[in-house]
Scaffold this active site. Structure first.
Site, PDB file in Angstrom:
ATOM      1  N   HIS A  64       9.619 -13.627 -43.821  1.00 38.26           N
ATOM      2  CA  HIS A  64       8.894 -13.314 -45.055  1.00 38.26           C
ATOM      3  C   HIS A  64       8.096 -12.030 -44.862  1.00 38.26           C
ATOM      4  CE1 HIS A  64       7.195 -13.990 -48.924  1.00 38.26           C
ATOM      5  NE2 HIS A  64       5.972 -14.138 -48.483  1.00 38.26           N
ATOM      6  N   HIS A  76       2.597 -10.121 -51.751  1.00 34.74           N
ATOM      7  CA  HIS A  76       3.941 -10.495 -51.321  1.00 34.74           C
ATOM      8  C   HIS A  76       4.692 -11.152 -52.473  1.00 34.74           C
ATOM      9  CE1 HIS A  76       2.723 -14.853 -50.249  1.00 34.74           C
ATOM     10  NE2 HIS A  76       1.673 -14.270 -50.786  1.00 34.74           N
ATOM     11  N   CYS A 165      11.798 -10.797 -51.076  1.00 27.97           N
ATOM     12  CA  CYS A 165      10.541 -10.228 -50.583  1.00 27.97           C
ATOM     13  C   CYS A 165      10.755  -8.962 -49.772  1.00 27.97           C
ATOM     14  CB  CYS A 165       9.776 -11.267 -49.760  1.00 27.97           C
ATOM     15  SG  CYS A 165      10.684 -11.876 -48.306  1.00 27.97           S
TER      16      CYS A 165
END
Length: 235
Positions: A64, A76, A165
């Protein structure tokens, strides 16, 4: 009897009150320790992180990514199923669990949000600016990176392959939409599915299906030939 009843109530209620008071004190101490831990964690990174840094942490089956905004805050893009069912902003703003994340991936819903550094890390080790070593484009100025990250906040359709992401942070920091994870996934899938062995197995299965059906015409024969041929040519 009245004085005895009053005395009994006094002796019974006093331990209960003391127990309740102790429980409240323990809860307050736990909250203070949690807040203190967050503050210590933020102070630990304050001297190492700069506004606009690209952060990455391992999360479920993938990595991530986020952009550090300063003050212990990270922007994010994270898949999250909860906003699809709930409009309570207080619950939505809480840390996104792995269950919420995975269900959001399948539902293709997500949001670009700002969370604390601790919530973003989710207990994992944080890596900083590792993409600078593999990306052919130079990183933008930190303030420009952070400005781009902040500007895009809100609900966004999530796609595991086409906009995740990593695409988000790569655009913010390098000005390009790309994902090394998606590229590697597609490369692996191509090796597994688009191979000569798969083409041979597909052709054999289609011949078996045609024989089991007991009837072969021009259209069915063409389809039986076309799919294995395409897989063979792409392998």
């Amino acid at each position: 009897m009245f004085p005895l009843q009053l005395l009994a109530l006094l002796f019974i209620s006093t331990p209960r009150l003391e127990k309740k008071r102790r429980e409240e004190e323990e809860e307050e101490e736990e909250e203070e320790e949690e807040v203190g831990g967050r503050q210590r964690g933020q102070k630990k990174w304050e001297g190492k992180l700069r506004r606009g840094d690209l952060l990455e942490v391992p999360r479920t089956m993938f990595t991530h990514f986020g952009i550090y905004l300063g003050g212990g805050r990270v922007a994010h893009f994270i898949p999250d199923i909860l906003p699809f069912f709930c409009s309570n902003q207080t619950q939505i703003d809480q840390m996104v669990t792995n269950t919420r994340l995975l269900l959001g991936v399948f539902a293709k819903v997500g949001s670009i949000r700002v969370d604390s550094l601790e919530d973003f890390a989710y207990g994992a080790k944080i890596l900083v600016n590792t993409k600078d070593q593999v990306c052919s484009r130079p990183a933008l100025q930190g303030e420009e990176v952070a400005r781009r990250a902040e500007k895009q906040q809100g609900d966004v359709n999530y796609s595991l392959l086409w906009y995740n992401c990593e695409h988000y942070v790569m655009y913010c920091r390098y000005g390009t939409l790309m994902s090394f994870q998606s590229f590697q996934f597609c490369k692996t899938a191509r090796k597994l599915l688009l191979s000569r062995r798969v083409a041979k197995v597909t052709a054999l299965l289609e011949v078996c299906v045609l024989l089991c059906l007991g009837g072969v015409n021009f259209l069915s024969a063409l389809l039986a030939f076309l799919l294995p041929s395409l897989i063979w040519m792409a392998s």
